[in-house]
Enzyme design. Structure first.
Site, PDB file in Angstrom:
ATOM      1  N   ASP A 132       0.416  -1.254   0.260  1.00 55.21           N
ATOM      2  CA  ASP A 132       0.298  -0.113   0.000  1.00 55.21           C
ATOM      3  C   ASP A 132       0.950   1.299   0.141  1.00 55.21           C
ATOM      4  O   ASP A 132       1.579   1.267   0.698  1.00 55.21           O
ATOM      5  CB  ASP A 132      -0.692   0.008   1.073  1.00 55.21           C
ATOM      6  CG  ASP A 132      -2.299   0.481   1.127  1.00 55.21           C
ATOM      7  OD1 ASP A 132      -3.153   0.913  -0.127  1.00 55.21           O
ATOM      8  OD2 ASP A 132      -2.819   0.222   1.895  1.00 55.21           O
ATOM      9  N   GLU A 230     -14.528   0.163  -1.184  1.00 53.52           N
ATOM     10  CA  GLU A 230     -14.828   0.194   0.645  1.00 53.52           C
ATOM     11  C   GLU A 230     -15.595   0.951   0.932  1.00 53.52           C
ATOM     12  O   GLU A 230     -15.786   1.652   0.089  1.00 53.52           O
ATOM     13  CB  GLU A 230     -13.404   0.361   1.316  1.00 53.52           C
ATOM     14  CG  GLU A 230     -13.633   0.233   2.236  1.00 53.52           C
ATOM     15  CD  GLU A 230     -12.312   0.569   3.272  1.00 53.52           C
ATOM     16  OE1 GLU A 230     -11.193   0.884   2.709  1.00 53.52           O
ATOM     17  OE2 GLU A 230     -11.976   0.737   4.209  1.00 53.52           O
TER      18      GLU A 230
HETATM   19  O1  KIV Z   1      -5.412  -0.715   4.661  1.00 50.17           O
HETATM   20  C1  KIV Z   1      -5.725  -1.383   4.339  1.00 50.17           C
HETATM   21  O2  KIV Z   1      -5.782  -2.907   4.973  1.00 50.17           O
HETATM   22  C2  KIV Z   1      -7.044  -1.522   3.152  1.00 50.17           C
HETATM   23  C3  KIV Z   1      -7.780  -2.312   3.460  1.00 50.17           C
HETATM   24  C4  KIV Z   1      -8.538  -1.751   4.242  1.00 50.17           C
HETATM   25  C5  KIV Z   1      -8.112  -2.544   1.543  1.00 50.17           C
HETATM   26  O3  KIV Z   1      -6.618  -0.845   2.084  1.00 50.17           O
END
Ligand code: KIV
Length: 314
Positions: A132, A230
């Site tokens: 991420d 989401e």
């Molecule tokens: O940061 C995260 O874990 C997410 C998920 C909730 C999709 O973006």
């Protein structure tokens, strides 16, 4: 020899070598800290790749994704058959005790992607690992986004995820053209929680649904292969899933008709001391082990028994 020394010697003789090569082939390694098994067992399934994810989407096989932030949970999730591990910036809340994801840094994400990758490699795992991109690491320029993505890819991610639509389209295109697979994220985007006014359902009403629809199509056009939706009404998520032939939707609070599902690992293990979000099911409640709970999650997602729209969606 007194008891304490005997115990210490037992532990020291069991400690793995510092090269991380593990025990001799065929010899079970005993270690004191819940260490992962040696990397000697052959992989049980083919590695999950981008073409394989697209093929699953085309065939209608649901994609099962969970977050993980460390080596052991990642290895257990992998051995339980999870398709994708998201090293989400939710680690800010789960691991760091923050009250939003906004303060998570790229360096923290790099560290956790590395830990997860090490865990998955150590068990010769096959999951697809998504890193991420945290708040502020892709917001300035396409070049900044590329530099940030490169940090996570070098740490072991196969794909990066970023939040938002509209302004992110050119960033997605820039990364994809340079060989970086991208997962987009629309609906409730936690990095902008302050602008959204809280953790609320998004895409309600004609205008909000129209914007979401057009952003999703633009992101597919730009080359995003996965799209997390989401807290989006189930009907809208189902419509988008049908409209996006080249981009697999992954729902969290978006109903049962997306191409796959994702949950935060600690939530689905019931390790959330606050009020559980509507879209979560505690899979630990009927399991006797973490691995069992994750296996139950994978089976429920693939078999279509989770989520249930009347219980987990809007
Ligand atoms: O940061 C995260 O874990 C997410 C998920 C909730 C999709 O973006």
């Amino acid at each position: 020899m007194n008891g304490t020394r005997k115990a210490r010697n037992r532990v020291e003789s069991a400690r793995p070598d510092q090269t991380g090569s593990g025990a001799a082939p065929g010899r079970a390694e005993v270690t004191p800290y819940g260490t992962l098994p040696p990397a000697s067992a052959p992989a049980q399934r083919k590695p999950v790749s981008l073409p394989r994810l697209m093929e699953m989407r085309a065939r209608g096989e649901k994609i099962a994704m969970l977050t993980a932030y460390d080596a052991t949970f990642a290895a257990v999730a992998d051995s339980a058959g999870i398709d994708c591990i998201l090293v989400g910036d939710s680690l800010g809340m789960v691991c760091q005790g923050l009250n939003s994801t906004v303060a998570v840094t790229l360096e923290t994400m790099r560290y956790h992607v590395e830990c997860v990758t090490r865990g998955v490699r150590r068990v010769q795992g096959t999951s697809w690992i998504i890193g991420d991109l945290p708040f502020g690491s892709y917001h300035e320029t396409r070049e900044q986004a590329l530099r940030s993505a490169a940090v996570l890819m070098r740490a072991g991610a196969h794909m990066v995820k970023l939040e938002g639509g509209g302004w992110t389209t050119e960033i997605v295109r820039f990364l994809v053209e340079r060989g970086i697979p991208v997962c987009a994220h629309l609906g409730l985007t936690p990095q902008t929680v302050h602008a959204l006014g809280g953790y609320r359902v998004q895409g309600r009403g004609d205008e909000a649904a129209r914007v979401l629809r057009s952003q999703a199509l633009e992101l597919q056009e730009a080359g995003a292969s996965l799209l997390v939706l989401e807290m989006v009404p189930a009907v809208l998520a189902a419509e988008l899933t049908g409209a996006l032939a080249r981009c697999a939707t992954i729902g969290i609070g978006a109903g049962s008709d997306t191409a796959g599902q994702v949950l935060v690992l600690h939530d689905m293990l019931g390790m959330n001391l606050g009020k559980m979000a509507r879209f979560v099911r505690d899979f630990m409640a009927d399991s006797s082990s973490v691995r069992g709970a994750i296996e139950a999650y994978v089976a429920a997602v693939k078999g279509g028994s989770f989520p249930v729209n009347a219980e987990h969606a809007w």
